[in-house]
Design a protein around this motif. Structure first.
Motif, PDB file in Angstrom:
ATOM      1  N   VAL A 159       1.576  -1.158   0.197  1.00 35.12           N
ATOM      2  CA  VAL A 159      -0.204  -0.266   0.042  1.00 35.12           C
ATOM      3  C   VAL A 159       0.923   1.244   0.160  1.00 35.12           C
ATOM      4  CG1 VAL A 159      -1.572   1.611   1.450  1.00 35.12           C
ATOM      5  CG2 VAL A 159      -2.194  -1.315   0.477  1.00 35.12           C
ATOM      6  N   SER A 192      -3.085   4.834  -2.189  1.00 32.61           N
ATOM      7  CA  SER A 192      -4.292   5.272  -1.693  1.00 32.61           C
ATOM      8  C   SER A 192      -3.698   6.547  -1.458  1.00 32.61           C
ATOM      9  CB  SER A 192      -3.751   5.186   0.721  1.00 32.61           C
ATOM     10  OG  SER A 192      -4.867   5.377   0.809  1.00 32.61           O
ATOM     11  N   ARG A 224      -7.114   3.950  -5.066  1.00 34.44           N
ATOM     12  CA  ARG A 224      -8.427   4.449  -3.922  1.00 34.44           C
ATOM     13  C   ARG A 224      -8.458   5.200  -3.243  1.00 34.44           C
ATOM     14  NH1 ARG A 224      -8.202  -1.206  -0.509  1.00 34.44           N
ATOM     15  NH2 ARG A 224      -8.686  -3.236  -2.369  1.00 34.44           N
ATOM     16  N   GLU A 251      -9.752   8.458  -1.259  1.00 31.71           N
ATOM     17  CA  GLU A 251     -10.259   9.050  -0.023  1.00 31.71           C
ATOM     18  C   GLU A 251     -11.185  10.568  -0.463  1.00 31.71           C
ATOM     19  OE1 GLU A 251      -6.649  10.527   2.039  1.00 31.71           O
ATOM     20  OE2 GLU A 251      -5.663   9.170   2.423  1.00 31.71           O
ATOM     21  N   ALA A 309      -5.411   5.815   5.883  1.00 34.74           N
ATOM     22  CA  ALA A 309      -4.772   5.665   4.638  1.00 34.74           C
ATOM     23  C   ALA A 309      -4.341   4.501   4.130  1.00 34.74           C
ATOM     24  CB  ALA A 309      -3.754   6.851   4.136  1.00 34.74           C
ATOM     25  N   GLY A 368      -6.437   1.994   2.185  1.00 32.49           N
ATOM     26  CA  GLY A 368      -5.772   0.817   0.992  1.00 32.49           C
ATOM     27  C   GLY A 368      -5.779  -0.446   1.601  1.00 32.49           C
TER      28      GLY A 368
END
Length: 371
Positions: A6, A54, A78, A80, A89, A93
């Protein structure tokens, strides 16, 4: 088992403004490719097969550039809805990951052996392991205190000289077990460093290890320039450095360099760039794709990003000129100054001492003599 990382790429990069007014920090060009590409390269070299990004600030630029795959790495995105902090975060993720995974800051360069980090984590039976790196000036950082077996027993933020008992800091790479995510409330602003790691210290399940290898946090104009120097000098392992050849000089086949211009290695001249007669580029200089260096100009220990126009006799020393900016004839930019993307600086201006020109700003001729 597929090893997943991630990568946190949601920050706004405020310390690098105006360069980040138009682009997220991980997408800033580092020689000929985005900063984030070096993280992908490093992770792939050490066995990572899948990456979840993320995202937060200007996320579409990242996905548009890299797509769903890069050099064999599968990429997922992904985004936010609002800032979640480093812990939030990571949890955002990592949703759905059921095995050991990596979490990585997307705005650093590193050369440490990730496989060795994973092996250490598994040998210790850790819930989380932090990659650590030594620094020359520990007073500027939060320090990580270790027991003899590598167990983390405390943190020390910005210590006084008499408090310093280690030079190890957090290098922004973590090996995490899924159980760590249970300590992070979904959708909330959570710092993994301040909110999660102290709880793992209490459990005795947080470890740290310093491994040999390059590390640089690319967060300021100074470190952004340093990153270019280190790539050009091959201080950090990279494909770009490998392509420089034995003479530390790369000129793209489509670039046009006058026979009366002088290139001093290490130097990089990108695709479709033009270097006119009498110009001197280098050492430690990058001319981005499509940029034009005017007659008699000098670019030394500096970065000229893609699409820039430098007028004749303009000098850029130890500074950064952002994408598609234009500098008129006879300008001087020095002292870690930064010209923002799309800015237009008229002839005869002098920028020094870290002056920053905003993106798309227009400076009339001979208006600035900042020294």
């Amino acid at each position: 088992m597929t090893l997943t990382a991630v990568i946190l790429v949601g920050g706004e990069g405020t310390r690098l403004r105006p360069l980040t007014q138009r682009a997220p920090k991980p997408m800033l060009p580092l020689v000929d490719r985005p900063l984030l590409a070096y993280t992908f390269e490093h992770l792939q070299r050490h066995g990572v097969e899948r990456v979840v990004l993320s995202c937060g600030y200007l996320p579409t630029q990242i996905e548009r550039h890299f797509g769903s795959e890069t050099d064999g790495l599968a990429l997922e995105y992904r985004v936010e809805d609002s800032p979640l902090g480093t812990g939030g975060a990571i949890a955002f993720g990592a949703s759905g990951i059921g095995e050991t995974f990596l979490a990585v800051n997307g705005d650093s360069l590193r050369g440490a052996d990730v496989a060795a980090l994973l092996a250490f984590h598994r040998e210790r039976g850790a819930e989380a392991t932090i990659l650590l790196t030594p620094v020359a000036d520990p007073s500027r950082y939060g320090l990580v205190r270790l027991a003899g077996d590598g167990r983390v027993h405390g943190f020390l933020e910005k210590p006084r000289p008499d408090e310093i008992d280690t030079d190890l800091i957090n290098a922004g790479v973590y090996v995490l077990e899924p159980s760590v995510l249970e300590l992070i409330e979904p959708g909330q602003m959570v710092s993994i460093e301040r909110d999660v790691f102290p709880r793992l210290v209490e459990r005795g399940t947080l470890y740290g290890v310093a491994l040999p290898g390059y590390w640089l946090d690319v967060g300021t104009p100074e470190s952004y320039l340093q990153a270019h120097r280190d790539v050009l000098e091959r201080n950090v392992p990279s494909n770009v450095g490998d392509e420089l050849g034995r003479d530390y000089r790369t000129v793209h086949p489509s670039a046009r360099v006058s026979p009366d211009a002088r290139l001093i290695p290490p130097v990089y001249v990108g695709a479709e760039a033009v270097v006119e007669a009498g110009a001197r580029v280098g050492s430690l200089a990058v001319i981005g794709a499509g940029a034009r260096v005017g007659e008699g100009s000098v670019v030394e220990q500096a970065v000229v990003q893609p699409g820039v126009r430098l007028g004749s006799g303009t000098i850029v020393l130890g500074s950064i000129v952002g994408e598609r900016a234009e500098l008129g004839p006879g300008c001087q930019v020095s002292g870690l100054s930064v010209v923002g993307p799309g800015a237009k600086v008229g002839e005869g201006n002098t920028l020094d001492a870290g002056l920053r020109v905003a993106a798309d700003a227009e400076i009339p001729p001979r208006a600035l003599t900042f020294t």
